[in-house]
Design an enzyme around this catalytic site. Structure first.
Site, short mmCIF file in Angstrom:
data_model
loop_
_atom_site.label_atom_id
_atom_site.label_comp_id
_atom_site.label_asym_id
_atom_site.label_seq_id
_atom_site.Cartn_x
_atom_site.Cartn_y
_atom_site.Cartn_z
N CYS A 92 0.74 -1.37 0.07
CA CYS A 92 0.09 -0.16 0.08
C CYS A 92 0.89 1.42 0.00
O CYS A 92 0.28 2.08 0.01
CB CYS A 92 -1.09 0.07 1.22
N HIS A 108 -2.43 7.46 7.10
CA HIS A 108 -2.72 6.60 6.39
C HIS A 108 -4.23 5.88 6.91
O HIS A 108 -4.96 5.58 5.87
CB HIS A 108 -1.72 5.60 6.87
N GLU A 165 -0.49 4.86 14.43
CA GLU A 165 -0.17 6.04 13.78
C GLU A 165 -0.33 7.46 14.33
O GLU A 165 0.57 7.98 14.66
CB GLU A 165 -0.82 6.25 12.42
N LYS A 189 -9.38 8.12 3.42
CA LYS A 189 -9.82 6.76 3.21
C LYS A 189 -11.23 6.74 3.77
O LYS A 189 -11.93 5.74 3.14
CB LYS A 189 -8.99 5.67 3.73
N HIS A 233 -9.75 2.24 0.85
CA HIS A 233 -8.23 1.89 0.67
C HIS A 233 -7.90 1.46 -0.64
O HIS A 233 -8.12 0.32 -1.29
CB HIS A 233 -7.86 0.87 1.66
N PHE A 267 1.63 -3.47 3.85
CA PHE A 267 2.04 -4.94 4.36
C PHE A 267 3.45 -5.26 4.36
O PHE A 267 3.92 -4.98 3.15
CB PHE A 267 1.06 -6.05 3.72
#
Length: 414
Positions: A165, A305, A316, A337, A342, A402
């Protein structure tokens, strides 16, 4: 060697809340949710039956039938966004040296639709190997920048970055670094993804990563909310034209913002989960600040994110508090998002565009779908539910993938 300055002169977007940059921006500032029941395949037996699909996209509006059949949806979306960014920049009007114009693109998965269709056809055909001759070119993640370069004759640096991502943020940082080193005059950069397929949805469901709020898709992506239950899968593309400053000034280009820093780091922790204390996130933002040679108190806005996952939405903000200290509450934070879902490998591009537009318009889009803030999420200025006017000098865009891949791009008002 004196490093060159890098600016943004063109923007293009094809997203679940708008099929052009201007439509995307309008969707963002008005808090539009792109989530709806899946139409691209029959999802009736899946745990998650909704996604943030691109709406009203017909490839034949952009390509002839023969051309369209040679491209996966991932490539189709990417080229349309790149076309808009190139046109928006008016770069071609200046007749640039095409040997010094590159394309650096990001995609986490690439042609998943093609891969799924071809393997399924092979199995249904009792193992008889009758594969489409375009199977491999359609599937590989690096084909999109190749196709963009062929369309325009751009012969500069050309490749795809793959870091889940974080892919398109990595692409943007690579483009920035090549330009400031003088390796090109302009680079079209961004990313695309089209993973709303049976394999994509089924795979993420198996990881328990996605929301299963099938009764209320539009409010399913809810960063920092106590009831969040996973991310909402999205698809689309975002593109920017990055240009060396003197090259842009010489041709009289409109400049939307400047790129002044890029940070990279790894969590070195887990295949899919973020470090619970946000150590990699702390480091990636610190690296971006050091690259830009500015102090933490200069940051006015962060596009987080913020995927709407239980762990990520805590880690975060913790990292923001640890890095920015007392200044953290002065930063206008958002999670776009909540509207787009996403977009995986394309997330960094579309969120980078949102960050640039926020700087240019002095307006921060909201984080929608807050019902009750999670008490475990540190108290910060999350721009809940309504856009906020703010003069922004410096802004960050965070993307994480990931494998523990972290990328942070730092933009500045020009």
């Amino acid at each position: 060697m004196e490093l060159k300055r890098v600016v943004i002169t063109g923007l293009g977007a094809l997203t679940p809340i708008g099929n052009t940059f201007s439509e995307y921006w309008e969707g963002l500032i008005n808090g539009v949710s792109g989530a709806a029941p899946i139409t691209l395949f029959d999802a009736s037996l899946f745990k998650t039956q909704f996604a943030c699909e691109v709406k009203n996209f017909d490839p034949l509006d952009h390509y002839d039938r023969k051309e369209a059949r040679k491209m996966d949806r991932c490539g189709q979306l990417g080229i349309v966004a790149a076309r808009e960014a190139v046109a928006h920049s008016q770069l071609l009007d200046a007749k640039p040296d095409k040997g010094r114009v590159g394309v650096i693109w990001g995609s986490g998965i690439g042609g998943l639709t093609t891969f799924e269709q071809e393997v399924t056809s092979y199995v249904k055909g009792n193992g008889i190997p009758r594969f489409n001759p375009f199977f491999i070119p359609k599937m590989i993640a690096d084909i999109t920048p190749g196709l963009i370069s062929m369309e325009y004759g751009f012969m500069g640096p050309n490749y795809t970055t793959v870091s889940a991502c974080a892919s398109s943020s990595n692409a943007l940082i690579d483009a920035y670094n090549l330009l400031r080193l003088g390796k090109a005059d302009a680079i079209i950069t961004g990313g695309s993804e089209a993973a709303v397929t049976a394999a994509g949805v089924g795979g993420f469901n198996a990881l328990h990563a996605m929301s299963t709020r099938n009764d209320d898709p539009k409010s399913a992506s809810r960063p920092f909310d106590k009831g969040r239950d996973g991310f909402v899968l999205g698809e689309g593309a975002g593109a920017m034209v990055l240009e060396e400053l003197e090259h842009a000034l010489k041709r009289g280009a409109t400049i939307y913002a400047e790129v002044v820093g890029g940070g990279l780091s790894a969590d070195a922790y887990h295949m899919t989960a973020p470090h619970p204390e946000g150590l990699g996130v702390y480091r990636v933002m610190k690296n971006a600040l050091e690259d830009a040679e500015i102090t933490a108190d200069k940051i006015d806005h962060i596009n987080m994110h913020a995927t709407s996952t239980p762990l990520g939405d805590i880690a975060e903000p913790k990292a923001v508090v640890d890095l920015f200290g007392d200044h953290a509450k002065n930063i206008q934070i958002n999670g776009t998002k909540s509207m787009t879902g996403h977009l995986l490998g394309a997330a960094g591009a579309v969120e980078g565009i949102a960050t640039v537009a926020a700087i240019y318009n002095s307006l921060v889009p909201p984080t929608i779908n807050l019902h009750e803030k999670d008490e475990e999420v540190p108290d910060l200025n999350y721009t809940f539910n309504k856009a906020v006017e703010k003069d922004i000098e410096y802004a960050m865009s965070n993307t994480f993938g990931f494998g523990g891949h972290n990328a942070c791009v730092l933009f500045k008002k020009y």
